[in-house]
Motif scaffolding. Structure first.
Motif, PDB file in Angstrom:
ATOM      1  N   ILE A   4      43.597   6.641  -4.187  1.00 10.47           N
ATOM      2  CA  ILE A   4      42.714   7.730  -4.618  1.00 10.47           C
ATOM      3  C   ILE A   4      42.397   8.664  -3.451  1.00 10.47           C
ATOM      4  CG2 ILE A   4      40.450   8.344  -5.563  1.00 10.47           C
ATOM      5  CD1 ILE A   4      40.447   5.607  -6.952  1.00 10.47           C
ATOM      6  N   THR A   5      41.908   8.079  -2.342  1.00 10.58           N
ATOM      7  CA  THR A   5      41.392   8.895  -1.241  1.00 10.58           C
ATOM      8  C   THR A   5      42.445   9.804  -0.619  1.00 10.58           C
ATOM      9  OG1 THR A   5      41.763   7.041   0.288  1.00 10.58           O
ATOM     10  CG2 THR A   5      39.567   7.248  -0.692  1.00 10.58           C
ATOM     11  N   TYR A  51      42.988   7.207 -13.261  1.00  8.62           N
ATOM     12  CA  TYR A  51      43.635   8.178 -12.374  1.00  8.62           C
ATOM     13  C   TYR A  51      45.124   8.320 -12.671  1.00  8.62           C
ATOM     14  CZ  TYR A  51      39.432   8.035  -9.449  1.00  8.62           C
ATOM     15  OH  TYR A  51      38.148   8.118  -8.989  1.00  8.62           O
ATOM     16  N   LEU A  52      45.650   7.446 -13.519  1.00  8.83           N
ATOM     17  CA  LEU A  52      47.099   7.375 -13.704  1.00  8.83           C
ATOM     18  C   LEU A  52      47.691   8.712 -14.130  1.00  8.83           C
ATOM     19  CD1 LEU A  52      49.640   5.542 -13.823  1.00  8.83           C
ATOM     20  CD2 LEU A  52      49.102   5.159 -16.225  1.00  8.83           C
ATOM     21  N   GLY A  53      47.110   9.335 -15.147  1.00  2.00           N
ATOM     22  CA  GLY A  53      47.688  10.556 -15.677  1.00  2.00           C
ATOM     23  C   GLY A  53      47.702  11.706 -14.700  1.00  2.00           C
ATOM     24  N   TYR A  54      46.728  11.727 -13.789  1.00  2.00           N
ATOM     25  CA  TYR A  54      46.590  12.853 -12.865  1.00  2.00           C
ATOM     26  C   TYR A  54      47.313  12.621 -11.541  1.00  2.00           C
ATOM     27  CZ  TYR A  54      42.654  12.658 -16.074  1.00  2.00           C
ATOM     28  OH  TYR A  54      41.878  12.491 -17.195  1.00  2.00           O
ATOM     29  N   LEU A  55      47.415  11.371 -11.100  1.00  2.33           N
ATOM     30  CA  LEU A  55      47.993  11.098  -9.785  1.00  2.33           C
ATOM     31  C   LEU A  55      49.384  10.478  -9.843  1.00  2.33           C
ATOM     32  CD1 LEU A  55      44.897   9.826  -7.743  1.00  2.33           C
ATOM     33  CD2 LEU A  55      45.972  12.070  -7.736  1.00  2.33           C
ATOM     34  N   LEU A  56      49.869  10.164 -11.034  1.00  3.58           N
ATOM     35  CA  LEU A  56      51.182   9.528 -11.146  1.00  3.58           C
ATOM     36  C   LEU A  56      52.282  10.299 -10.417  1.00  3.58           C
ATOM     37  CD1 LEU A  56      52.989   7.307 -12.238  1.00  3.58           C
ATOM     38  CD2 LEU A  56      53.077   8.514 -14.434  1.00  3.58           C
ATOM     39  N   PRO A  57      52.404  11.626 -10.574  1.00  6.26           N
ATOM     40  CA  PRO A  57      53.491  12.311  -9.852  1.00  6.26           C
ATOM     41  C   PRO A  57      53.350  12.223  -8.341  1.00  6.26           C
ATOM     42  CG  PRO A  57      52.026  13.897 -10.907  1.00  6.26           C
ATOM     43  CD  PRO A  57      51.656  12.546 -11.447  1.00  6.26           C
ATOM     44  N   LEU A 193      49.443   0.843 -18.077  1.00  5.57           N
ATOM     45  CA  LEU A 193      48.766   1.303 -19.289  1.00  5.57           C
ATOM     46  C   LEU A 193      48.176   0.142 -20.074  1.00  5.57           C
ATOM     47  CD1 LEU A 193      51.295   4.038 -20.499  1.00  5.57           C
ATOM     48  CD2 LEU A 193      48.965   4.421 -19.656  1.00  5.57           C
ATOM     49  N   VAL A 194      48.872  -0.985 -20.116  1.00  2.52           N
ATOM     50  CA  VAL A 194      48.335  -2.175 -20.779  1.00  2.52           C
ATOM     51  C   VAL A 194      47.075  -2.648 -20.053  1.00  2.52           C
ATOM     52  CG1 VAL A 194      48.749  -4.601 -21.327  1.00  2.52           C
ATOM     53  CG2 VAL A 194      50.526  -2.921 -21.765  1.00  2.52           C
ATOM     54  N   ALA A 195      47.117  -2.648 -18.720  1.00  7.65           N
ATOM     55  CA  ALA A 195      45.949  -3.057 -17.951  1.00  7.65           C
ATOM     56  C   ALA A 195      44.759  -2.138 -18.215  1.00  7.65           C
ATOM     57  CB  ALA A 195      46.285  -3.070 -16.453  1.00  7.65           C
ATOM     58  N   LEU A 196      45.016  -0.844 -18.261  1.00  2.00           N
ATOM     59  CA  LEU A 196      43.946   0.111 -18.551  1.00  2.00           C
ATOM     60  C   LEU A 196      43.354  -0.132 -19.935  1.00  2.00           C
ATOM     61  CD1 LEU A 196      45.486   3.384 -17.111  1.00  2.00           C
ATOM     62  CD2 LEU A 196      43.302   2.385 -16.417  1.00  2.00           C
ATOM     63  N   GLN A 197      44.221  -0.394 -20.906  1.00  2.00           N
ATOM     64  CA  GLN A 197      43.725  -0.651 -22.264  1.00  2.00           C
ATOM     65  C   GLN A 197      42.927  -1.944 -22.316  1.00  2.00           C
ATOM     66  OE1 GLN A 197      44.143   1.538 -25.049  1.00  2.00           O
ATOM     67  NE2 GLN A 197      42.439   0.192 -25.603  1.00  2.00           N
ATOM     68  N   MET A 198      43.370  -2.952 -21.579  1.00  2.00           N
ATOM     69  CA  MET A 198      42.630  -4.218 -21.532  1.00  2.00           C
ATOM     70  C   MET A 198      41.250  -4.019 -20.919  1.00  2.00           C
ATOM     71  SD  MET A 198      45.563  -7.038 -20.524  1.00  2.00           S
ATOM     72  CE  MET A 198      44.420  -8.438 -20.714  1.00  2.00           C
ATOM     73  N   ALA A 199      41.174  -3.210 -19.863  1.00  2.00           N
ATOM     74  CA  ALA A 199      39.884  -2.928 -19.240  1.00  2.00           C
ATOM     75  C   ALA A 199      38.965  -2.186 -20.207  1.00  2.00           C
ATOM     76  CB  ALA A 199      40.085  -2.117 -17.962  1.00  2.00           C
ATOM     77  N   ASP A 200      39.523  -1.201 -20.916  1.00  2.00           N
ATOM     78  CA  ASP A 200      38.731  -0.465 -21.901  1.00  2.00           C
ATOM     79  C   ASP A 200      38.249  -1.389 -23.019  1.00  2.00           C
ATOM     80  OD1 ASP A 200      38.993   1.903 -20.548  1.00  2.00           O
ATOM     81  OD2 ASP A 200      40.586   2.703 -21.825  1.00  2.00           O
ATOM     82  N   ASP A 201      39.125  -2.271 -23.474  1.00  2.00           N
ATOM     83  CA  ASP A 201      38.763  -3.167 -24.572  1.00  2.00           C
ATOM     84  C   ASP A 201      37.685  -4.158 -24.154  1.00  2.00           C
ATOM     85  OD1 ASP A 201      40.554  -1.856 -26.152  1.00  2.00           O
ATOM     86  OD2 ASP A 201      42.075  -3.434 -26.172  1.00  2.00           O
ATOM     87  N   TRP A 202      37.706  -4.579 -22.906  1.00  2.00           N
ATOM     88  CA  TRP A 202      36.640  -5.448 -22.404  1.00  2.00           C
ATOM     89  C   TRP A 202      35.310  -4.699 -22.382  1.00  2.00           C
ATOM     90  CZ3 TRP A 202      33.679  -9.225 -21.701  1.00  2.00           C
ATOM     91  CH2 TRP A 202      32.838  -9.381 -20.590  1.00  2.00           C
ATOM     92  N   THR A 203      35.333  -3.451 -21.959  1.00  2.00           N
ATOM     93  CA  THR A 203      34.119  -2.647 -21.896  1.00  2.00           C
ATOM     94  C   THR A 203      33.581  -2.315 -23.292  1.00  2.00           C
ATOM     95  OG1 THR A 203      34.818  -1.635 -19.809  1.00  2.00           O
ATOM     96  CG2 THR A 203      33.142  -0.462 -21.071  1.00  2.00           C
ATOM     97  N   LEU A 270      50.857   3.136  -7.060  1.00  2.00           N
ATOM     98  CA  LEU A 270      50.803   2.757  -8.467  1.00  2.00           C
ATOM     99  C   LEU A 270      50.469   1.274  -8.601  1.00  2.00           C
ATOM    100  CD1 LEU A 270      51.270   3.624 -11.425  1.00  2.00           C
ATOM    101  CD2 LEU A 270      53.680   3.015 -11.126  1.00  2.00           C
ATOM    102  N   LEU A 271      51.081   0.448  -7.767  1.00  2.00           N
ATOM    103  CA  LEU A 271      50.812  -0.992  -7.809  1.00  2.00           C
ATOM    104  C   LEU A 271      49.382  -1.292  -7.362  1.00  2.00           C
ATOM    105  CD1 LEU A 271      51.958  -3.808  -8.342  1.00  2.00           C
ATOM    106  CD2 LEU A 271      52.741  -3.871  -5.962  1.00  2.00           C
ATOM    107  N   GLU A 272      48.891  -0.584  -6.359  1.00  2.00           N
ATOM    108  CA  GLU A 272      47.517  -0.790  -5.907  1.00  2.00           C
ATOM    109  C   GLU A 272      46.523  -0.434  -7.003  1.00  2.00           C
ATOM    110  OE1 GLU A 272      46.628   1.179  -2.240  1.00  2.00           O
ATOM    111  OE2 GLU A 272      48.392   0.385  -1.230  1.00  2.00           O
ATOM    112  N   PHE A 273      46.791   0.644  -7.699  1.00  2.00           N
ATOM    113  CA  PHE A 273      45.917   1.031  -8.809  1.00  2.00           C
ATOM    114  C   PHE A 273      45.911  -0.055  -9.873  1.00  2.00           C
ATOM    115  CE2 PHE A 273      45.503   3.406 -12.927  1.00  2.00           C
ATOM    116  CZ  PHE A 273      44.146   3.672 -12.809  1.00  2.00           C
TER     117      PHE A 273
END
Length: 305
Positions: A4-5, A51-57, A193-203, A270-273
């Motif tokens: 991110i930084t 951050y995936l959609g904005y920083l992926l490239p 994306l699966v990890a992000l969805q899992m985090a959202d589903d937990w929340t 990407l892996l760190e994220f």
């Protein structure tokens, strides 16, 4: 967090550009559109963000020789595309009186996304084949989400609705003649994306239970305890805080992080994220387990069970 930084200035530039473009939309869609952009800007919000959609490239520059300008344009296309699908999804969920205006704004965002991509890629570019496939994936994900138990049968299919985010990484790889890496990078992005969805589903599991939305954590609960019907908040809470449901959920998240690692891609950000998402889930599960043990030691286990 370097993923991110190292890119905060670039992220700010992308969102500033998006605001400038959206300001030229016809009123009142310009103001509504700018409000949406502010709402999703991770630099204006606290906590874990997507951050995936904005920083992926930018993250893919470890593999793809693309310029800062090309990265910005790909990120801008992704931003507008995400806004388009965010609004479509929102209208599908709410069906409110504001739906007509939201869909009009969604179309403007879609037009901007397509325009950015068309300026970067010729009409005979392979990007359009990928674009068609990602759009088809999104359609399939939306149409079948409520009918198929993706999380228990094929968890990677939970990434279908966000498939178009891969246009940024695929675009960067095509621009730098790194075609061979596209399948592996697509797979890596699906894991994230699966990890992000899992985090959202937990929340969001309580809200999703209330409104009947599909939720991976609840799907896992149904799979573990099929006899527990109808599902109630108290039953799920017991599964989480007494029976280790979140621990099992995190184990699945770890499996996808390890699968991502085994791809061996030179895309460390990407892996760190991805790792940060899994670590957050694991930390919550760990804290719940510690609390459970303390309560058992204190003689309060009967109260919870």
């Amino acid at each position: 967090m370097p993923f991110i930084t190292h890119f905060e200035a670039s992220l700010q530039a992308v969102f500033s550009k998006a605001q400038q473009i959206t300001a030229k939309f016809p009123a009142p869609l310009n103001q509504t559109g700018q409000a949406y952009i502010t709402q999703i800007n991770p630099l204006h919000r606290s906590g874990s963000q997507n951050y995936l959609g904005y920083l992926l490239p930018y993250w893919i520059t470890e593999m793809a020789d693309v310029t800062e300008e090309q990265c910005e344009q790909l990120a801008l296309a992704n931003l507008f595309g995400m806004l388009h699908f965010f609004i479509v999804d929102e209208v599908m969920d709410t069906g409110s009186a504001e739906s007509r205006q939201k869909l009009a704004l969604s179309h403007l965002f879609y037009t901007q996304m397509y325009g950015v991509l068309h300026r970067m890629h010729t009409s005979d570019s392979k990007i359009w084949e990928y674009y068609d496939r990602y759009m088809a994936d999104w359609s399939l994900g939306v149409a079948q989400e409520s009918e198929s138990d993706y999380f228990n049968t094929d968890p990677l299919r939970t990434a279908l609705k966000s498939s178009l985010v891969k246009i940024a990484s695929t675009g960067a790889l095509l621009l730098s003649d790194q075609h061979a890496f596209i399948p592996a990078v697509e797979q890596a992005v699906d894991y994230v994306l699966v990890a992000l969805q899992m985090a959202d589903d937990w929340t969001d599991w309580e809200a999703d239970l209330a409104d009947g939305s599909y939720n991976g954590l609840l799907a896992l609960f149904r799979n573990r305890w099929p006899e527990q019907s109808p599902i109630t908040v108290s039953k799920v809470r017991k599964a989480i805080y007494v029976q280790g449901l979140l621990t099992d959920y995190v184990e699945l998240a770890y499996q996808y992080e390890q699968a991502h690692l085994k791809l061996g891609l030179k895309a460390g950000y990407l892996l760190e994220f991805h790792g940060s998402i899994t670590a957050s889930l694991a930390n919550d599960a760990h804290n719940i387990e510690l609390s459970r043990k303390k309560q058992m030691e204190g003689g309060l286990f009967q109260t919870l069970s």
